[in-house]
Design a protein around this motif. Structure first.
Motif, PDB file in Angstrom:
ATOM      1  N   GLY A  33      37.700  40.089  30.627  1.00  0.00           N
ATOM      2  CA  GLY A  33      38.214  41.425  30.319  1.00  0.00           C
ATOM      3  C   GLY A  33      37.352  42.523  30.912  1.00  0.00           C
ATOM      4  O   GLY A  33      37.860  43.524  31.426  1.00  0.00           O
TER       5      GLY A  33
ATOM      6  N   MET B 252      38.028  42.783  34.588  1.00  0.00           N
ATOM      7  CA  MET B 252      39.315  43.438  34.843  1.00  0.00           C
ATOM      8  C   MET B 252      39.190  44.957  34.738  1.00  0.00           C
ATOM      9  O   MET B 252      39.884  45.693  35.446  1.00  0.00           O
ATOM     10  N   GLU B 253      38.295  45.418  33.866  1.00  0.00           N
ATOM     11  CA  GLU B 253      38.090  46.865  33.758  1.00  0.00           C
ATOM     12  C   GLU B 253      37.415  47.428  34.998  1.00  0.00           C
ATOM     13  O   GLU B 253      37.516  48.627  35.269  1.00  0.00           O
TER      14      GLU B 253
ATOM     15  N   HIS C 105      40.893  47.384  37.430  1.00  0.00           N
ATOM     16  CA  HIS C 105      42.118  48.086  37.039  1.00  0.00           C
ATOM     17  C   HIS C 105      42.148  49.558  37.441  1.00  0.00           C
ATOM     18  O   HIS C 105      43.168  50.047  37.958  1.00  0.00           O
TER      19      HIS C 105
ATOM     20  N   PHE D 176      45.135  42.907  43.690  1.00  0.00           N
ATOM     21  CA  PHE D 176      44.628  42.944  42.323  1.00  0.00           C
ATOM     22  C   PHE D 176      44.973  41.681  41.535  1.00  0.00           C
ATOM     23  O   PHE D 176      44.078  41.074  40.920  1.00  0.00           O
TER      24      PHE D 176
ATOM     25  N   TYR E 234      42.270  39.012  39.994  1.00  0.00           N
ATOM     26  CA  TYR E 234      42.277  38.580  38.601  1.00  0.00           C
ATOM     27  C   TYR E 234      42.269  37.054  38.524  1.00  0.00           C
ATOM     28  O   TYR E 234      41.510  36.450  37.759  1.00  0.00           O
TER      29      TYR E 234
ATOM     30  N   THR F  97      38.862  35.644  39.638  1.00  0.00           N
ATOM     31  CA  THR F  97      37.833  35.769  38.600  1.00  0.00           C
ATOM     32  C   THR F  97      38.040  34.740  37.500  1.00  0.00           C
ATOM     33  O   THR F  97      37.084  34.116  37.022  1.00  0.00           O
TER      34      THR F  97
ATOM     35  N   ASP G  90      40.476  52.620  29.441  1.00  0.00           N
ATOM     36  CA  ASP G  90      39.545  51.595  29.911  1.00  0.00           C
ATOM     37  C   ASP G  90      38.244  51.619  29.121  1.00  0.00           C
ATOM     38  O   ASP G  90      37.685  50.566  28.797  1.00  0.00           O
TER      39      ASP G  90
END
Length: 734
Positions: free
Chosen positions: A20, A23-24, A27, A42, A46, A49, A168
């Motif tokens: 998570g 992803m921040e 994003h 993107f 994801y 990762t 975020d």
């Protein structure tokens, strides 16, 4: 990364929270639209990762990690380059990657590598970051540094780029609280403050922690909603940075340093920027005679930069013969064929570099795997230059074959030339800025005084500039409102090719001699084995002038000190050059053979990709299964020995061998015994809370002492019971 002592699902939940945070990082970049690979980049990152974090859960050795991480990185990279509209496919991208690697190995230049190579370097760095963060979290129970870096990164996006990251930051704060809470339990276990953490405690702790974080986030959101605070004043770091940049520029007057090379943007910058030398190979060429490589010519000078009108530009398609109806040349130029191959195919519209006026485009070679569509060209009829127009979706050109006309340069013949210049030539190539300083014109008149022919006038200006000032790349853009040539001739007295060629063009035009500014490359570095091969680098980018003679037409001259055009011949190379070229040629040959072998291997792998992928997947599954089942596989010999005792009575050495495996398992779980500690003392000090396991350990120790000290033979049933006890203990402490 070694395997931790927390449950597998608990480590998986920690890794999911780390996912998570990563992803921040990605994003907020969606709104910037800075990735040339588009929106598919993107989701692919994801997935990339997540795959890396999944591999990190199994606690594999680095000898297994490195191949799996490399396979994962190359697989996702191949998917992204194949799915991009701006690339010509995986094989073409791989060829560019190999060329970039060869360029870096040969001259050490990392700048201006291809987009595919930059993407692969980014993914390798990303993989190392993911591995480091997960290792710190699972092994060191530390994630605070990465958490703080994530918050700082989001605040910088908000402040510097004006990206809204409120959501975020809220999500990141919740993820950090969850991570810190879950890692705290692991830290307590490792510190020894609690003797043992039951498996049920992990699930209860996770549930209570999740509920607490959700309640805290919901309460904060509700409080902000009810309070409805006014907008807070933002601290603009961007304005601060801009003011600082303006202050530095005003205080020191320093411009950015540009890199030598050919500008394909189509927008000519103000001349005088300081340059940094680049030795990156731009193209290799095959030519029967050494020539400069003309790219474009320019006819209009405004006091700061050059430009070209498009009156005589014709549009067509290549290959084909180029008509030249407006050629004012009456001489007899030499026609030769030259072959050019780019080190990296240009991604923008580019000129066809040649040793003279383009007469025929014999061939345009496209990248392998691209569609063979005709390339649109723009042909400057008067200058004899060709520009290939590359729009989005058109195939990239890897090389071309061009027939060019090289003008003769006979000094004796040029001295005798007389006659008037055609009116179109005078109208176009005598243009000067209205505010050209008078002292520039006076200097030109002084230089040509006493010359009896146009050639002598040109040589007078040429010789003066070669002796004027000094050659340097450390220059400056003239102050606003000051003419570039005037600043060079009367103020700085130093510069590089742009200064000398522009000054020569302006001085000759002020005396009624038609001249144009030419941009391209010098002849480059000659191959020591094949004299018709030349390697042209970005450091060979150059500018010179072409002077019009009524009978011979346009003749090139180079006023820059240290450079010379010898009418189709080159200056002889020094002995040192040949020695160095021979050594570099051997290295380049070795690199060429290695690259060819690698390409054949890659081609075989690509043709057999489905089979090889299946084999790789099966091997990866078997490898992961072997790691997971390793403790069980280690007990297979003991299980076999236990079930073969019905046919054969186990001896003392066999029993001691199986007992040794139990002692090793206990040492891995609870630590090795201290020096001088007996077996009973060691078992008694173990932090074992389960009564069943403790009873097994006491019985095992009693039997082991009887066997070790040979206190008497054990019957068959007791030996079998001892082996069963070894097997059960190994299972429980694994």
């Amino acid at each position: 990364m070694e395997k931790g002592k927390d449950p597998f699902w608990y480590r998986g939940l920690i890794s999911l929270l780390i996912m998570g945070l990563f992803m921040e990082w990605l994003h907020p970049l969606r709104s910037l639209n800075i990735m040339s690979f588009g929106e598919e980049w993107f989701p692919a990152m994801y997935l990339f990762t997540g795959m890396l974090l999944l591999l990190g859960l199994f606690g594999l050795k680095w000898t297994i990690y490195v191949p799996l991480y490399g396979l994962c990185t190359l697989g996702v990279w191949a998917y992204m380059v194949r799915g991009s509209e701006e690339t010509a496919g995986f094989m073409s991208s791989l060829i560019l990657l190999l060329r970039d690697a060869g360029m870096i190995l040969s001259n050490g230049q990392f700048s201006m590598i291809s987009q595919e190579s930059r993407m692969l370097v980014l993914m390798i760095g990303w993989a190392l970051l993911v591995y480091s963060v997960q290792s710190l979290a699972l092994l060191r129970s530390s994630v605070l540094l990465f958490a703080m870096a994530t918050l700082i990164y989001l605040f910088c996006l908000e402040t510097l780029l004006d990206i809204s990251v409120y959501g975020d930051i809220v999500r990141t704060g919740a993820l950090i609280l969850m991570l810190q809470g879950m890692i705290h339990l692991s830290r307590l276990r490792e510190s020894g403050k609690i003797d043992h953490v039951f498996r049920q405690a992990y699930s209860r702790w996770s549930f209570l922690l999740t509920a607490a974080v959700l309640l805290l986030a919901a309460g904060s959101w509700l409080g902000v909603t009810l309070a409805q605070p006014g907008p807070a004043a933002r601290i603009s770091l961007q304005q601060t940075a801009e003011r600082l940049a303006e202050w530095v520029k005003a205080e020191y007057g320093k411009e950015a340093v540009a890199v030598t090379g050919y500008n394909l943007s189509g927008e000519e910058e103000e001349m005088g920027l300081p340059l940094r030398q680049s030795n990156r190979v731009y193209f290799t060429a095959q030519t029967p005679v050494a020539t400069y490589w003309r790219g474009e010519t320019f006819s209009e000078y405004n006091g700061r930069k050059w430009s070209e009108t498009e009156d005589d530009v014709k549009t067509g398609y290549a290959p084909g013969i180029i008509a030249n109806p407006s050629d004012y040349t009456t001489g007899k130029p030499q026609t030769i064929t030259q072959r050019v191959e780019f080190a990296q195919p240009p991604r923008q519209s580019f000129p066809l570099f040649g040793g003279g006026k383009a007469a025929e485009i014999a061939d345009l070679q496209l990248l392998p795997g691209t569609r063979a569509l005709p390339a649109s060209i723009e042909y400057n009829v008067d200058a004899g230059t060709v520009k290939v127009i590359l729009d989005k979706g058109q195939p990239q050109v890897e090389g071309y074959t061009l027939k060019v006309e090289i003008p003769g340069k006979d000094p004796q013949g040029l001295r005798k030339e007389t006659g008037a210049d055609p009116m179109p030539v005078r109208k176009r190539y005598l243009q000067l800025p209205e505010k050209l300083p008078q002292r520039v014109k006076d200097l030109a008149a002084e230089l040509v005084k006493g010359a009896s022919s146009r050639y002598e006038q040109v040589e007078a200006v040429n010789n003066y500039l070669r002796q004027h000032g000094s050659y340097t790349l450390d220059t400056r853009v003239p102050p606003e409102g000051q003419d570039f040539v005037d600043d060079f001739l009367f103020v700085t007295h130093e510069g590089y090719c742009n200064h000398y060629s522009t000054a020569m063009a302006v001085l000759l035009r002020s005396q009624g001699i038609p001249t144009r500014y030419v941009k391209g490359f010098t002849q480059g570095k000659q191959d020591s084995v094949h004299p018709d091969l030349y390697s042209v680098s970005e450091g060979d980018a150059h500018s010179w002038v072409e002077v019009y003679f009524p009978e011979s037409g346009w003749v090139p001259f180079d006023p820059t000190p240290g450079f010379a055009i010898f009418g189709g011949t080159d200056r002889p190379a020094s002995a040192f050059y040949h020695l160095s070229a021979a050594g570099s040629d051997a290295l380049s040959k070795m690199t060429e053979y290695a690259a060819a072998g690698w390409l054949r291997t890659v081609d075989f792998i690509w043709r057999k990709k489905v089979l090889l992928i299946e084999i790789a997947v099966i091997a990866a599954i078997l490898g992961i299964a072997a790691v997971i089942l390793k403790p069980w596989l280690g007990r297979v010999p003991l299980w076999l020995r236990l079930h073969t005792t019905r046919r054969r009575f186990p001896g003392r050495e066999e029993l001691m061998r199986e007992a040794l495996g139990v002692w090793h398992a206990l040492a891995r779980r609870f630590g090795a015994p201290q020096a001088g500690c007996t077996a009973r003392e060691y078992i008694g000090n173990l932090p074992v809370e389960q009564e069943e396991l403790r009873a097994l350990l006491y019985d095992f120790t009693a039997d082991w002492e009887m066997i070790a000290y040979d206190e008497g033979p054990m019957n068959r049933s007791r030996c079998i019971a001892f082996l069963r006890r070894c097997l059960r203990i190994s299972k429980k402490v694994a």
